[in-house]
Motif scaffolding. Structure first.
Motif, short mmCIF file in Angstrom:
data_model
loop_
_atom_site.label_atom_id
_atom_site.label_comp_id
_atom_site.label_asym_id
_atom_site.label_seq_id
_atom_site.Cartn_x
_atom_site.Cartn_y
_atom_site.Cartn_z
N ARG A 1 0.83 -1.20 0.00
CA ARG A 1 0.00 0.00 0.00
C ARG A 1 0.88 1.27 0.00
O ARG A 1 0.60 2.22 -0.71
CB ARG A 1 -0.92 -0.02 1.22
CG ARG A 1 -2.07 0.95 1.13
CD ARG A 1 -3.05 0.65 2.25
NE ARG A 1 -4.07 1.66 2.38
CZ ARG A 1 -5.30 1.56 1.90
NH1 ARG A 1 -5.67 0.49 1.23
NH2 ARG A 1 -6.18 2.52 2.09
N LYS B 1 7.65 7.88 4.59
CA LYS B 1 6.40 8.37 5.19
C LYS B 1 5.81 9.39 4.22
O LYS B 1 6.30 10.50 4.10
CB LYS B 1 6.69 9.01 6.55
CG LYS B 1 7.08 7.97 7.59
CD LYS B 1 7.25 8.57 8.97
CE LYS B 1 5.94 8.75 9.69
NZ LYS B 1 5.31 7.49 10.09
N SER C 1 2.67 10.60 4.03
CA SER C 1 1.55 11.45 4.45
C SER C 1 1.91 12.91 4.21
O SER C 1 3.00 13.36 4.56
CB SER C 1 1.27 11.22 5.94
OG SER C 1 0.23 12.07 6.37
N GLY C 2 0.99 13.63 3.59
CA GLY C 2 1.23 15.05 3.31
C GLY C 2 1.53 15.33 1.85
O GLY C 2 1.58 16.49 1.44
N SER D 1 -5.49 18.27 -1.70
CA SER D 1 -5.57 18.46 -0.25
C SER D 1 -6.78 19.34 0.00
O SER D 1 -7.23 20.06 -0.89
CB SER D 1 -4.30 19.13 0.27
OG SER D 1 -4.37 19.35 1.67
N GLY D 2 -7.30 19.29 1.22
CA GLY D 2 -8.43 20.16 1.56
C GLY D 2 -9.76 19.60 1.06
O GLY D 2 -9.89 18.40 0.79
N MET E 1 -9.92 17.34 -2.02
CA MET E 1 -9.01 16.20 -2.13
C MET E 1 -9.77 15.00 -2.68
O MET E 1 -10.89 14.71 -2.27
CB MET E 1 -8.42 15.87 -0.76
CG MET E 1 -7.31 14.85 -0.82
SD MET E 1 -6.68 14.48 0.84
CE MET E 1 -5.26 13.47 0.41
N CYS E 2 -9.12 14.31 -3.61
CA CYS E 2 -9.72 13.19 -4.33
C CYS E 2 -10.68 12.37 -3.47
O CYS E 2 -10.28 11.75 -2.49
CB CYS E 2 -8.62 12.26 -4.85
SG CYS E 2 -9.27 10.79 -5.65
N VAL E 3 -11.94 12.35 -3.85
CA VAL E 3 -12.94 11.65 -3.06
C VAL E 3 -12.84 10.14 -3.27
O VAL E 3 -13.33 9.36 -2.46
CB VAL E 3 -14.36 12.20 -3.37
CG1 VAL E 3 -14.86 11.71 -4.71
CG2 VAL E 3 -15.35 11.87 -2.27
N GLN F 1 -9.95 8.49 -3.35
CA GLN F 1 -8.59 8.07 -2.97
C GLN F 1 -8.56 6.69 -2.32
O GLN F 1 -7.59 5.95 -2.46
CB GLN F 1 -7.94 9.09 -2.05
CG GLN F 1 -8.68 9.35 -0.76
CD GLN F 1 -8.02 10.44 0.07
OE1 GLN F 1 -7.11 10.18 0.84
NE2 GLN F 1 -8.47 11.67 -0.10
N LEU F 2 -9.64 6.31 -1.63
CA LEU F 2 -9.63 5.00 -0.97
C LEU F 2 -9.78 3.88 -1.99
O LEU F 2 -9.22 2.79 -1.83
CB LEU F 2 -10.75 4.92 0.08
CG LEU F 2 -10.71 5.99 1.17
CD1 LEU F 2 -11.89 5.81 2.12
CD2 LEU F 2 -9.40 5.94 1.94
N ARG G 1 -6.28 3.58 -3.60
CA ARG G 1 -5.32 2.86 -2.75
C ARG G 1 -5.65 1.38 -2.68
O ARG G 1 -4.74 0.54 -2.66
CB ARG G 1 -5.32 3.45 -1.33
CG ARG G 1 -4.72 4.84 -1.28
CD ARG G 1 -4.38 5.24 0.16
NE ARG G 1 -4.03 6.64 0.17
CZ ARG G 1 -4.86 7.62 0.51
NH1 ARG G 1 -6.09 7.35 0.90
NH2 ARG G 1 -4.47 8.88 0.45
#
Lengths: 107, 403
Positions: B276, B338, B340-341, B347-348, B351-353, B355-356, B359
């Motif tokens: 992942r 890492k 994250s970020g 972002s905000g 941010m890609c709805v 994304q889950l 992934r």
């Protein structure tokens, strides 16, 4: 400077100095607390920064939003009454000494 | 100076780079560095727009949607001055407070809870795809894996009919080309768009969506009163626009990284639970979605540069994802980083709805490869596919061996 205490799944404990205004998630990810994944970077979207807030502290946090509540249904580890998303806990001086327990998995 | 003035504020460096040229797309990284190092805000003479390429400024613009709006379009075209080429998106091209309502619907349809339910079937499909590719030995990692896998899971999850799915990738390519300037890529895409637009408009209707799929779930939110019946098809359209080509390029990027960097492939093989993160790092490293625009709603200052109202700002997500101010060894692909970020998904509030979903697909493919494949070898020239917004390959000939 408020201190946050992270209790790891193997019972090791980590005390971290935090800055007011940051989220508990940001404090964790910038201090090597790897149990916090935070895939979405703090946008309340991924549910991978799950923590269990110490019982004594839970009532002192700002209440959770409906969005956070929905996301918590999807966390990887068991959801408990004291489950929160750490990106949604903003650190204030009053939270000095906050204790959170880290779940054994986020995904 | 206002947008009609065609000159930037004093002190903002002029760039004669065209960030939508084929030459730029061939290898954007040296140009990204030039943009980052020129200043926190730059000006593109060719398109008369501002740009931000450092992580701090890209992140700041993304996280101030009232000042840097999306409702005037997230491409170069300013909807306040030009008619949009298709009916405006009610989520991507919407601002607060209206945006929150439509966003909440898609967030719920694509939530972590829904992903838990899909995981088993997505993982099984990735494993059988990898088995089939092992039997072949040599194949094109773009057509046969990066495209074939999402096409085997996402349209079904959405609830699309089997007929006409060949329109999906051309439609997505059109949408992402349309965010660019009126160059050849955009003009060609729009000229050829009619059949793809007709297909998509049809599939967004409730009767064409299988019960229980993402599309049907969106229409169910109209029954619940969260959105109107007229809004539901437009939200389904968002998934058809942004849900497929993005993950194709994300998976393509990840396989290309793992094939090029054998030490990272070895690391992933020794611990497939890194799958992942290896995918996430590929999204940072290659940034399948390279850029988006915002439009200023008022006079504003970014890191000392004054920008007038009604100006377009081009955000270089890819450059931010390799900004040495934010990342150690930014030009290295590191499966243990890492991540994250990173702003590969934005972002905000915008941010890609999905994304889950991205992934989940990426993890499923890389995990199946890590468990079953011992070596990935590139056996021919990797050729690039050009798009005004998306970065990815047209073809990546590889051969693989069973573990």
């Amino acid at each position: 400077m408020p201190t946050i205490i992270f209790n790891r799944p193997d019972n090791r404990s980590e005390r971290v100095d935090a800055s007011a205004g940051d989220s508990v998630m940001q404090v964790a990810t910038t201090h090597g607390v790897d149990e916090i994944v935070a895939e979405c970077g703090g946008n309340a979207m991924c549910a991978t920064c799950h923590v269990y807030v110490d019982e004594g502290w839970i009532a002192r946090l700002a209440p959770m939003s409906e969005e956070e509540d929905e996301l918590l249904h999807g966390v990887a580890a068991e959801r408990l009454p004291n489950s929160r998303l750490s990106c949604q806990i903003k650190i204030t001086p009053e939270l000095d000494g906050l204790v959170v327990r880290l779940p054994d998995r986020q995904i | 100076m206002s947008a009609s003035g065609f000159t930037p504020s004093a002190g903002v460096p002029h760039m004669d780079i065209d960030p939508f040229s084929i030459e730029f797309f061939e290898d954007p990284h040296p140009a990204h560095e030039v943009l980052r190092e020129a200043g926190p805000v730059v000006w593109f003479d060719k398109w008369k727009v501002y740009g931000v390429a450092r992580h701090a400024e890209v992140h700041a613009v993304l996280n101030d949607p009232l000042t840097f709006c999306s409702s005037r379009g997230v491409g170069l075209s300013d909807f306040a001055k030009e008619k949009a080429w298709r009916p405006q998106s009610i989520i991507l091209e919407a601002d607060p407070p209206e945006h929150a309502r439509t966003r909440a619907v898609l967030s719920r349809v694509l939530s972590p809870t829904v992903m838990k339910q899909l995981r088993g079937s997505f993982v099984a499909a990735a494993e059988s795809r990898v088995e089939a590719l092992l039997a072949k030995g040599s194949f094109d990692a773009i057509a046969d894996l990066a495209e074939a896998y999402p096409l085997s899971v996402f349209p079904d999850a959405l609830g699309l009919k089997p007929e006409g799915r060949e329109n999906l990738l051309p439609y997505a390519s059109l949408v992402f080309n349309s965010f660019g300037p009126p160059n050849q890529l955009r003009q060609d895409a729009i000229e050829r768009s009619a059949p793809h637009q007709a297909y998509v408009a049809e599939q967004c209707q409730r009767e064409n969506l299988a019960p229980g799929g993402f599309g049907d779930c969106i229409h169910a939110r109209a029954d619940a009163g969260d959105i109107t019946a007229a809004e539901a098809p437009l939200l389904v359209r968002s998934l058809l626009s942004a849900g497929l080509d993005t993950t194709v390029n994300g998976i393509g990027a990840a396989v290309y990284c793992l094939a090029r960097f054998p030490d990272q492939w070895a690391r992933l093989r020794s611990d497939p639970t890194l799958a992942r993160n290896a995918f996430e790092e590929a999204v940072r490293f290659e940034s399948p979605v390279q850029t988006f625009f915002r439009t200023t709603t008022r006079d504003v200052e970014i890191s000392g540069s004054r920008i007038g109202e009604g100006e377009k700002i081009l955000m270089f997500l890819a450059a931010a994802n390799r900004d040495p101010r934010r990342w150690d060894r930014p030009d290295e692909y590191d499966v243990t980083r890492k991540t994250s970020g990173h702003v590969g998904y934005g972002s905000g509030i915008h941010m890609c709805v999905g994304q889950l979903v991205a992934r989940l697909e990426g993890e499923a493919v890389l995990s199946a490869l890590a468990k079953r494949v011992s070596a990935i070898e590139i056996t021919g020239p990797a050729t690039r596919r050009f798009n005004n917004t998306l970065r990815g390959l047209e073809s990546l000939p590889v051969s693989i061996k069973a573990a």
